[in-house]
Motif scaffolding. Structure first.
Motif, mmCIF file in Angstrom:
data_model
loop_
_atom_site.group_PDB
_atom_site.id
_atom_site.type_symbol
_atom_site.label_atom_id
_atom_site.label_comp_id
_atom_site.label_asym_id
_atom_site.label_seq_id
_atom_site.Cartn_x
_atom_site.Cartn_y
_atom_site.Cartn_z
ATOM 1 N N GLN A 106 0.792 -1.179 0.022
ATOM 2 C CA GLN A 106 0.222 -0.131 0.074
ATOM 3 C C GLN A 106 0.725 1.286 0.077
ATOM 4 O OE1 GLN A 106 -2.385 1.916 -0.880
ATOM 5 N NE2 GLN A 106 -4.030 1.162 0.299
ATOM 6 N N GLU A 108 0.505 5.781 -0.811
ATOM 7 C CA GLU A 108 -0.372 6.994 -0.959
ATOM 8 C C GLU A 108 -0.679 7.155 -2.759
ATOM 9 O OE1 GLU A 108 -3.092 9.952 -0.413
ATOM 10 O OE2 GLU A 108 -2.101 8.654 1.199
ATOM 11 N N ASN A 111 -3.507 5.229 -3.455
ATOM 12 C CA ASN A 111 -4.845 5.912 -3.063
ATOM 13 C C ASN A 111 -5.131 6.989 -4.010
ATOM 14 O OD1 ASN A 111 -5.178 4.167 -0.811
ATOM 15 N ND2 ASN A 111 -3.816 5.478 0.443
ATOM 16 N N ARG A 114 -6.564 5.504 -7.507
ATOM 17 C CA ARG A 114 -7.898 5.150 -7.234
ATOM 18 C C ARG A 114 -8.911 6.244 -6.971
ATOM 19 N NH1 ARG A 114 -11.407 1.792 -2.645
ATOM 20 N NH2 ARG A 114 -10.573 3.416 -1.156
ATOM 21 N N GLU A 115 -8.566 7.372 -5.962
ATOM 22 C CA GLU A 115 -9.638 8.271 -5.812
ATOM 23 C C GLU A 115 -9.752 9.327 -7.226
ATOM 24 O OE1 GLU A 115 -7.597 10.479 -2.751
ATOM 25 O OE2 GLU A 115 -8.096 8.829 -1.254
ATOM 26 N N ARG A 130 -18.510 5.912 -4.653
ATOM 27 C CA ARG A 130 -17.395 5.947 -4.303
ATOM 28 C C ARG A 130 -17.201 4.824 -2.925
ATOM 29 N NH1 ARG A 130 -13.772 9.552 -3.928
ATOM 30 N NH2 ARG A 130 -14.921 10.733 -5.013
ATOM 31 N N THR A 132 -16.129 2.556 -0.017
ATOM 32 C CA THR A 132 -16.171 3.032 1.411
ATOM 33 C C THR A 132 -14.996 2.083 2.151
ATOM 34 O OG1 THR A 132 -18.054 1.472 1.929
ATOM 35 C CG2 THR A 132 -18.550 3.783 1.705
ATOM 36 N N LYS A 133 -14.745 1.054 1.667
ATOM 37 C CA LYS A 133 -13.595 0.114 2.348
ATOM 38 C C LYS A 133 -12.064 0.824 2.203
ATOM 39 C CE LYS A 133 -16.382 -4.171 2.262
ATOM 40 N NZ LYS A 133 -16.418 -5.619 1.762
ATOM 41 N N GLU A 134 -11.297 0.407 3.069
ATOM 42 C CA GLU A 134 -10.148 0.722 2.890
ATOM 43 C C GLU A 134 -9.271 0.027 1.628
ATOM 44 O OE1 GLU A 134 -5.635 0.685 4.926
ATOM 45 O OE2 GLU A 134 -7.606 0.218 6.218
ATOM 46 N N TYR A 135 -8.576 0.693 0.695
ATOM 47 C CA TYR A 135 -8.256 0.328 -0.578
ATOM 48 C C TYR A 135 -6.956 -0.518 0.186
ATOM 49 C CZ TYR A 135 -6.581 0.065 -5.451
ATOM 50 O OH TYR A 135 -6.024 -0.185 -6.514
ATOM 51 N N GLN A 136 -7.140 -1.970 -0.557
ATOM 52 C CA GLN A 136 -6.022 -2.976 -0.521
ATOM 53 C C GLN A 136 -5.812 -3.272 -2.008
ATOM 54 O OE1 GLN A 136 -3.752 -4.244 2.006
ATOM 55 N NE2 GLN A 136 -2.876 -4.588 -0.128
#
Length: 196
Positions: A106, A108, A111, A114-115, A130, A132-136
């Motif tokens: 993982q 930034e 992240n 994806r965002e 969007r 809601t779960k943490e991105y793995q």
């Protein structure tokens, strides 16, 4: 009045394609789970790291619209110096008792990727939600068809592979679902950040 279930069938997703050497390693792992446990779930989809999970594209839009939207996001990421970037894959893990995957470290950068792509797609395609779960970020080996109690045995076997692989994350790929339900990718739907 609600639409039929067919209208909600997932038609597209956005992913990143790893280099061939890493893809072959994951395919070999998939073949092992198939031989050992009869797992077939992962084999129908090319090896990838999911960025935007599967969604249903409304009939008024086309795959070209999705590609164009992703291109805008990729250009913004490049301008911000958030893409391309070095990605690292190290070892294997599991989501509960259902999914075995190769771990993508993982960061930034993942992240932001994806965002930015999700936000750009939501502007044009309102059905995309969007996350809601943490991105793995991960590379799926087997999913949903692993016999109960076998995850530990599989992870023990995969640990012996000592997977440690770094690569340049430099593409965004738009996957489409064929009429027979198979996820596919074609060259024209892959955007490269570092193409010369």
């Amino acid at each position: 009045m609600k639409s039929t279930a067919q209208n909600f069938r997932q038609t597209h997703f956005v992913g990143l394609l790893p280099p061939d050497e890493l893809s072959q390693t994951i395919e070999n792992c998939r073949a092992w789970t198939n031989e050992k446990f009869g797992c077939k779930s992962g084999h129908a989809t090319p090896v990838h790291i999911t960025i935007v999970p599967p969604f249903a594209l409304s009939h008024e839009f086309s795959t070209t619209d999705v590609v164009d939207c992703a291109k805008v996001a990729v250009e913004k990421l490049i301008a911000e110096e958030n893409f391309p970037f070095v990605a690292k894959v190290c070892g294997f893990g599991a989501f509960e008792e259902r999914t075995i995957f190769a771990k993508v470290e993982q960061s930034e950068k993942w992240n932001r990727l994806r965002e930015k792509i999700t936000a750009e797609m939501q502007k044009s395609f309102p059905k995309i939600k969007r996350a809601t779960k943490e991105y793995q970020p991960h590379l799926t080996v087997a999913n949903r068809d692993i016999p109960n109690g076998e995850i530990g045995n599989a992870l023990e076997y995969f640990a012996e592979l000592n997977l440690d692989f770094s690569f340049c994350a430099d593409n965004v790929a738009i996957f489409t679902r064929s009429k027979n339900g198979i996820w596919e990718i074609c060259d024209k739907n892959v955007l490269y950040a570092s193409a010369d």
